[in-house]
Scaffold this motif. Structure first.
Motif, PDB file in Angstrom:
ATOM      1  N   ILE A 254       0.849  -1.200   0.000  1.00 24.35           N
ATOM      2  CA  ILE A 254       0.000   0.000   0.000  1.00 24.35           C
ATOM      3  C   ILE A 254       0.883   1.250   0.000  1.00 24.35           C
ATOM      4  O   ILE A 254       0.623   2.214  -0.727  1.00 24.35           O
ATOM      5  N   GLY A 255       1.947   1.234   0.795  1.00 22.69           N
ATOM      6  CA  GLY A 255       2.831   2.393   0.920  1.00 22.69           C
ATOM      7  C   GLY A 255       3.667   2.676  -0.313  1.00 22.69           C
ATOM      8  O   GLY A 255       4.322   3.723  -0.402  1.00 22.69           O
ATOM      9  N   THR A 256       3.655   1.747  -1.295  1.00 22.86           N
ATOM     10  CA  THR A 256       4.332   2.012  -2.573  1.00 22.86           C
ATOM     11  C   THR A 256       3.300   2.092  -3.702  1.00 22.86           C
ATOM     12  O   THR A 256       3.671   2.075  -4.880  1.00 22.86           O
ATOM     13  N   GLY A 257       2.011   2.140  -3.333  1.00 21.85           N
ATOM     14  CA  GLY A 257       0.959   2.239  -4.347  1.00 21.85           C
ATOM     15  C   GLY A 257       0.787   0.971  -5.163  1.00 21.85           C
ATOM     16  O   GLY A 257       0.209   0.979  -6.250  1.00 21.85           O
ATOM     17  N   SER A 296      -5.385  -5.055   0.734  1.00 19.77           N
ATOM     18  CA  SER A 296      -6.111  -4.042  -0.027  1.00 19.77           C
ATOM     19  C   SER A 296      -7.224  -4.692  -0.850  1.00 19.77           C
ATOM     20  O   SER A 296      -7.759  -4.091  -1.761  1.00 19.77           O
ATOM     21  N   THR A 430      10.402   5.368  -3.406  1.00 17.45           N
ATOM     22  CA  THR A 430       9.396   6.320  -2.960  1.00 17.45           C
ATOM     23  C   THR A 430      10.107   7.372  -2.111  1.00 17.45           C
ATOM     24  O   THR A 430      11.151   7.099  -1.520  1.00 17.45           O
ATOM     25  N   GLY A 439       2.103   2.893   4.556  1.00 21.49           N
ATOM     26  CA  GLY A 439       0.970   2.072   4.094  1.00 21.49           C
ATOM     27  C   GLY A 439      -0.060   1.875   5.185  1.00 21.49           C
ATOM     28  O   GLY A 439      -1.272   1.906   4.942  1.00 21.49           O
ATOM     29  N   ILE A 442      -2.024   5.082   5.461  1.00 18.96           N
ATOM     30  CA  ILE A 442      -2.957   5.205   4.328  1.00 18.96           C
ATOM     31  C   ILE A 442      -4.148   4.269   4.537  1.00 18.96           C
ATOM     32  O   ILE A 442      -5.305   4.647   4.310  1.00 18.96           O
ATOM     33  N   GLN A 443      -3.858   3.035   4.997  1.00 19.65           N
ATOM     34  CA  GLN A 443      -4.955   2.089   5.235  1.00 19.65           C
ATOM     35  C   GLN A 443      -5.891   2.601   6.334  1.00 19.65           C
ATOM     36  O   GLN A 443      -7.110   2.438   6.258  1.00 19.65           O
ATOM     37  N   CYS A 462      -3.733   6.465  -2.284  1.00 21.95           N
ATOM     38  CA  CYS A 462      -2.378   6.121  -2.749  1.00 21.95           C
ATOM     39  C   CYS A 462      -1.883   7.152  -3.762  1.00 21.95           C
ATOM     40  O   CYS A 462      -0.713   7.553  -3.731  1.00 21.95           O
ATOM     41  N   CYS A 465      -0.870  10.157  -1.600  1.00 21.66           N
ATOM     42  CA  CYS A 465       0.095  10.018  -0.491  1.00 21.66           C
ATOM     43  C   CYS A 465       1.381   9.299  -0.861  1.00 21.66           C
ATOM     44  O   CYS A 465       2.369   9.391  -0.122  1.00 21.66           O
ATOM     45  N   VAL A 466       1.381   8.533  -1.956  1.00 21.13           N
ATOM     46  CA  VAL A 466       2.613   7.823  -2.347  1.00 21.13           C
ATOM     47  C   VAL A 466       3.333   8.655  -3.395  1.00 21.13           C
ATOM     48  O   VAL A 466       2.830   8.838  -4.500  1.00 21.13           O
TER      49      VAL A 466
END
Length: 498
Positions: A254-257, A296, A430, A439, A442-443, A462, A465-466
């Motif tokens: 999630i943190g890297t899209g 996700s 990133t 991530g 974001i979640q 994403c 924020c990414v």
């Protein structure tokens, strides 16, 4: 302030906990914090951790991040927790931890895993039944080990949790689990997204384990609000929603899209991982590929190597080098380190599957035994393990237009170039290197907007924020790509000889 939506993401890793404060409106990370954990290491590959350290580190990292961000913790709307996968946390009826957590990198349960795998009908049987091949690091063999080595502890088990499940329990008082992290237990079916209850009944016919399983929730669902006492300890709004959370790889995705097909994330941490999003559970026939669920809503085919910055770190310590000096030496040595090869299996290895292996140095002569060549050889050796894994994912139909690099190793320009050359794929990082903590934040924003029934989709969040770091973009060099091929084949021959 009305023009901010603040979320806390915390990643509880092997070496420490990291916290980030995210403003989901601007997509900016406003502040970060970190606190370290220590390992309990013993004979036979025992690797455990005191869960009390996690709670202290969680608190310290959170307070640091709030301070760095200059925000009031009362304005935090949600919290997401990322945790190291596979670890076993056992609680009694009162919610007290029964013994130190056994970790993903623990290989003490290899014999138990072998017996369980045999019972499942080997690799093919495990793949057919669970969609993954259980490995010594997975949670299931830790349960059998506890039954046999600590029957007194086993008889008091009321809850069986993963590290991130335990942190969510500490925050909310509720025991539940999410599909992504649950995929790495070895008693969860990744195709149907359900616990394999019969497998646990086979380990313990009394049904104790079955009764100790947490409830499964969807990735976009919240666990609940934070307990007042814990909110006070953290300096956080007690109305903050705690999201489902997930394993560190799922949160790193999630943190890297990495939430739709085509992207590949590669993490250069203590261990190395390569994973890609899939919208169907296409289970690879290769035992080394773990088709986990994502956090996700999809799946996350993944390979994991046990030795990465932990192996390069040992060589650095041996020569008493700081990071810059180490990187300089790696750059000084030529591709292939003048014939020096290192098989960096210092912790055993999962991909390729060699749990009992140890590290080795090969090809040494009077003239090539230099610090520079040894430094180069350990970085090449660890990266070749990831190339082996990426090839497996590619054989399983995954496309890789570019690789998003995260983890401590990604900060090294020398290593980024090596990854681009060995994988023959463009590489980019990133902006936010703590992708798992980001991530998780974001979640948390996604869970909060799902709970209110309006607001952002995960893809919206994403996109906002990414952020990619253009300065880190590294393209493969055609001459290097060619020069690495025979060196990689040499590595494969050495591994085959094991």
């Amino acid at each position: 302030m009305a023009n901010q939506q603040l979320f806390l993401g915390v990643d509880c890793g092997t070496q420490g906990s990291k916290a980030v404060i995210l403003d989901a409106l601007s997509g900016e990370v406003l502040g970060q914090g970190a606190a370290s954990h220590s390992l309990i290491s013993g004979a036979n590959g025992r690797r455990e951790q005191d869960t009390g350290q996690w709670l202290e580190a969680f608190t310290r990292a959170t307070r640091q991040a709030l301070l760095a961000a200059g925000v009031d913790g009362q304005s935090i709307l949600g919290i997401g927790v990322s945790g190291q996968q596979h670890g076993l946390v056992l609680l009694d009826q009162q919610g007290e931890v029964l013994r130190p957590a056994k970790l993903w990198c623990d290989t003490e349960t290899t014999a138990e895993n072998d017996r369980l795998l045999k019972q499942l009908g080997g690799e093919a049987g495990s793949l057919e039944r669970l969609g993954v091949v259980i490995a010594p690091g997975y949670t299931v063999s830790k349960l059998l080990w506890t039954l046999e080595q600590h029957p007194d502890v086993f008889s008091r088990i009321a809850h069986v949790l993963l590290p991130h499940d335990y942190l969510n329990f500490w925050l909310t008082g509720r025991c539940c689990s999410e599909f992504g992290d649950a995929s790495g237990t070895g008693y969860f079916n990744v195709r149907t997204r359900q616990w394999d209850v019969q497998l646990l009944r086979d380990i313990d016919p009394s049904g104790r384990l079955q009764g100790a399983l947490p409830e499964l929730i969807d990735a976009h669902q919240a666990v609940g609000t934070i307990l007042p006492g814990i909110a006070e300890q953290l300096g956080i709004n007690p109305q903050a929603l705690v999201s489902s959370g997930g394993g560190d790889n799922m949160m790193g995705a999630i943190g890297t899209g990495n939430i739709r097909p085509g992207a590949i994330t590669m993490s250069l941490g203590s261990s190395g991982t390569v994973y890609a999003y899939a919208d169907q559970p296409r289970v690879s026939p290769d035992a080394a590929v773990a088709t986990f669920c994502s956090s996700s809503g999809g799946w996350l085919p993944l390979i994991c190597t046990m030795n990465l910055t932990n192996a390069t770190g040992v060589v650095r310590e041996l020569f008493d080098l700081d990071l810059n000096h180490f990187n300089d030496l790696v750059a000084q040595a030529p591709i292939g380190a003048e014939g020096v090869s290192m098989l960096p299996f210092l912790n055993g290895e999962r991909v390729p599957a060699l749990p009992h292996a140890s590290g080795s140095l090969l090809g040494l002569t009077m003239s090539n035994l230099t610090r520079a060549n040894l430094c180069r050889a350990v970085v090449e050796g660890t990266t070749f393990g990831l190339r082996y894994g990426l090839d497996l994912l590619r054989q399983n139909g995954l496309q890789s237009r570019s690789i998003c690099l995260i983890g401590g190793g990604s900060k090294s320009a020398v290593w980024r170039q090596m990854v681009a050359d060995i994988m023959n794929t463009p590489v980019i990082c990133t902006e936010q290197r703590e992708a798992a903590a980001l991530g998780a934040a974001i979640q948390a924003a996604w869970c909060t907007s799902s709970a209110s029934g309006n607001g952002d989709s995960l893809a919206d969040l994403c996109a906002r924020c990414v952020k990619l770091d253009p300065a880190s973009q590294t393209l493969p060099d055609a001459d290097h790509v060619q020069a690495f091929e025979p060196v990689y084949q040499r590595y494969r021959q050495h591994v085959a000889a094991l």
